[in-house]
Design a protein around this motif. Sequence first.
Motif, PDB file in Angstrom:
ATOM      1  N   GLY A 165     -10.462  -0.749  24.418  1.00  0.00           N
ATOM      2  CA  GLY A 165     -10.860   0.259  23.254  1.00  0.00           C
ATOM      3  C   GLY A 165     -10.740  -0.505  21.995  1.00  0.00           C
ATOM      4  N   ALA A 222      -6.846   5.555  21.648  1.00  0.00           N
ATOM      5  CA  ALA A 222      -7.517   4.831  23.065  1.00  0.00           C
ATOM      6  C   ALA A 222      -7.461   3.429  23.179  1.00  0.00           C
ATOM      7  CB  ALA A 222      -8.739   5.448  23.381  1.00  0.00           C
ATOM      8  N   HIS A 247     -10.152   2.637  28.392  1.00  0.00           N
ATOM      9  CA  HIS A 247     -10.574   3.491  29.045  1.00  0.00           C
ATOM     10  C   HIS A 247     -11.487   3.227  30.353  1.00  0.00           C
ATOM     11  CE1 HIS A 247     -14.005   2.726  26.623  1.00  0.00           C
ATOM     12  NE2 HIS A 247     -14.876   3.173  27.679  1.00  0.00           N
ATOM     13  N   ARG A 276     -17.518   9.623  33.175  1.00  0.00           N
ATOM     14  CA  ARG A 276     -17.218  10.613  32.218  1.00  0.00           C
ATOM     15  C   ARG A 276     -17.242  12.125  32.893  1.00  0.00           C
ATOM     16  NH1 ARG A 276     -17.190   7.031  29.513  1.00  0.00           N
ATOM     17  NH2 ARG A 276     -18.000   6.372  27.615  1.00  0.00           N
ATOM     18  N   HIS A 285      -8.326  12.261  26.864  1.00  0.00           N
ATOM     19  CA  HIS A 285      -9.436  12.607  27.469  1.00  0.00           C
ATOM     20  C   HIS A 285     -10.557  12.961  26.361  1.00  0.00           C
ATOM     21  CE1 HIS A 285     -11.880  15.807  29.902  1.00  0.00           C
ATOM     22  NE2 HIS A 285     -12.179  14.673  30.310  1.00  0.00           N
ATOM     23  N   TYR A 336     -14.113  10.613  28.734  1.00  0.00           N
ATOM     24  CA  TYR A 336     -13.521   9.760  29.391  1.00  0.00           C
ATOM     25  C   TYR A 336     -12.236   9.747  29.516  1.00  0.00           C
ATOM     26  CZ  TYR A 336     -12.077   7.991  24.661  1.00  0.00           C
ATOM     27  OH  TYR A 336     -11.349   8.274  23.479  1.00  0.00           O
ATOM     28  N   ALA A 337     -11.487   9.260  30.493  1.00  0.00           N
ATOM     29  CA  ALA A 337     -10.096   8.981  30.464  1.00  0.00           C
ATOM     30  C   ALA A 337      -9.606   7.778  29.834  1.00  0.00           C
ATOM     31  CB  ALA A 337      -9.890   9.062  31.898  1.00  0.00           C
ATOM     32  N   GLY A 338      -8.387   7.773  29.072  1.00  0.00           N
ATOM     33  CA  GLY A 338      -8.082   6.422  28.445  1.00  0.00           C
ATOM     34  C   GLY A 338      -6.501   6.568  28.387  1.00  0.00           C
TER      35      GLY A 338
END
Length: 635
Positions: free
Chosen positions: A484, A510, A513, A518, A540, A612-614
């Motif tokens: 990121g 972030a 990620h 997504r 998130h 997204y997850a980060g």
Amino acid sequence: MGAVGVACVAALAVPASACAPERRLRAVHGCGTDDAADRLRISARGDFASSPVFVDDDATLPPLPDRTRALTVEGLVGEDPVAVGRTGPLGAAKGDLAVYYARADGLCAVVGGGTPRSGGAVGGTGAIAVYAGGRTPQGNLVGDVVATRRDEATARVVATLPIPSAEGFVVGEDRDTVWIVGGIGPAGVVASGTRIDLDSGTVGDPVPLWTEDGPLRIAGAATVPLGEGRTFVAGGCAAALDGVCDPSSAQASTWMFAADDHTLSWDRGPPLPGPRFHAFADALEDGTVFLAGGVDDAGNPVREILRVADGGVVPFGGAWTDLLAADEVLAGFAAAAPAAAIVVTDLGRWIWVGPDFAETIAVGVGLDVPRSYRTVHRLPGERFLAGDVILPLAVVGADATVDQGAGNAPAFPVQPTLRTPGPRRFAAAPVPLEDGTVVLFGGFDASSEMLATGAFVRRLRPGMDGPDEVSTSLGGLAGALMAGVPGVALAPGGEVRLPAGASQPDMLAAGVHVRGLRGTRLRFGAVVTAMPDDGVRLVHGTSRFRGIEFAAGPQGVSSRRVGPGAAPECTGTGTLGSGQRIELEADEGSYTLRIDGATALVCTIEDPPFGYAGMASGDGGEARVRELSVARLPP
């Protein structure tokens, strides 16, 4: 690929009484499909974990999960895919399910489309890509409207504009209808929009564009579609000189055009800090628009990136212009969701620009002609189409250790992946379709700088790239994580180093990620081996400006929302220590934060992000984590 039957299920949005006939997958062949596949690997794609199904031709699939949005198809010889494809949204499909099926990362010529031209209005509806008007190599204006459909392998002229023009723009109304707006015509800049039914070829009468100040004349504007019939329009020129934009007429206005039920409307947006035309525009999933470059009212290049969100226009990015030579100008731009943007200059310099940083990450990567970078388009899996070459953004993993601090490790794996038929081109006009393919109209020959004389229409079938298409559960790092911010590295022993988060109240912190993944239903976690006193962050979100952030460390756990929307309502308590595993589970607005398997925090929010997850470190210093993993939740 033969015809593979698909049982009619609720996921296809068809009433139960209509489910008697089977729906079948139909291959629309692109290029590179000469090798016969032994079998097909078909996967249901949606906001859930799924396993692929292996079938021979003329087989029937088992029932699909209710959340199925699309199917991906891979033709296998042994275990190796020789061709790939993806359907469009199942709920929008009628009849057979067409799959554009081609070699992975194959750039295929499309039959038809007419003669070479440039400067046309470019856009689409998701189901259809459109190129309207333009100029011939001799500079003559044309009115042909060329279209190619997602479920076809050909292009054709479907209509003719009532006023031949160039440098207008497209507003999509529905899956089969667009408006062609503005542009430079024989008598100057056009102040009207024309509705075209791409299915029947019906052309409506031009609709005048008026404002409180008189006729609205727009050409050479930066535009980006935002869905639901809306298109954001920025800048442009209001007058032409010798058939091109007159810089003195450059505009500083923005507009939101909307098309619905045979009607075109336009509302004024926030003003730009200065007039410009021929700028670049791109948007994130949450509707945040970025505007970059262009030409000002004195005819000089604009060196500026702007962010348009929440009703305002603000400067974006660190001091990226300090990295340029005196005469170096912006020649390509794309938003790199969720954290940054990619700027490409006329000298082939790639610059990674974030809210508070800017760094050169590559110069002339793999291309013979830097000018080829003028087409920059983000692909699924957060790769970028640059001219006729695909390059991935920096990933953290065995294939791309990223450590800008070392000063000698490139942020790009330097091998381009696109196999291009014929001479290289630059400045082709990209139009994404809803199946992940990209239609490229026109372009210039990279060696002669003349209009390319080969196929006017080409179509790129990106490989099944990114966790959203390849895997729904990741336990390793290679190719899975995207940095990121600069300075993220894969450390020895499989650890990932997360630099200090530099968190700000209006941004998510972030650091890395999961590339290309997504959803609203994700599970993401890691073992924390070292961290500062203020711990680590799990996020998130849809961008650095929209989402939910969870903090955990020796001092406790907490949550906050960034961007519009109500704050999370949470219960629970706990602390995180080094050597413990932290895990965040998102399930459509319900969030559970666990530490070593024990629930530490439970939160609920309204309107959860499809994001997204980060993960990032706190502000007090860097953190190190290992055993990073992500998975979609089961149906």
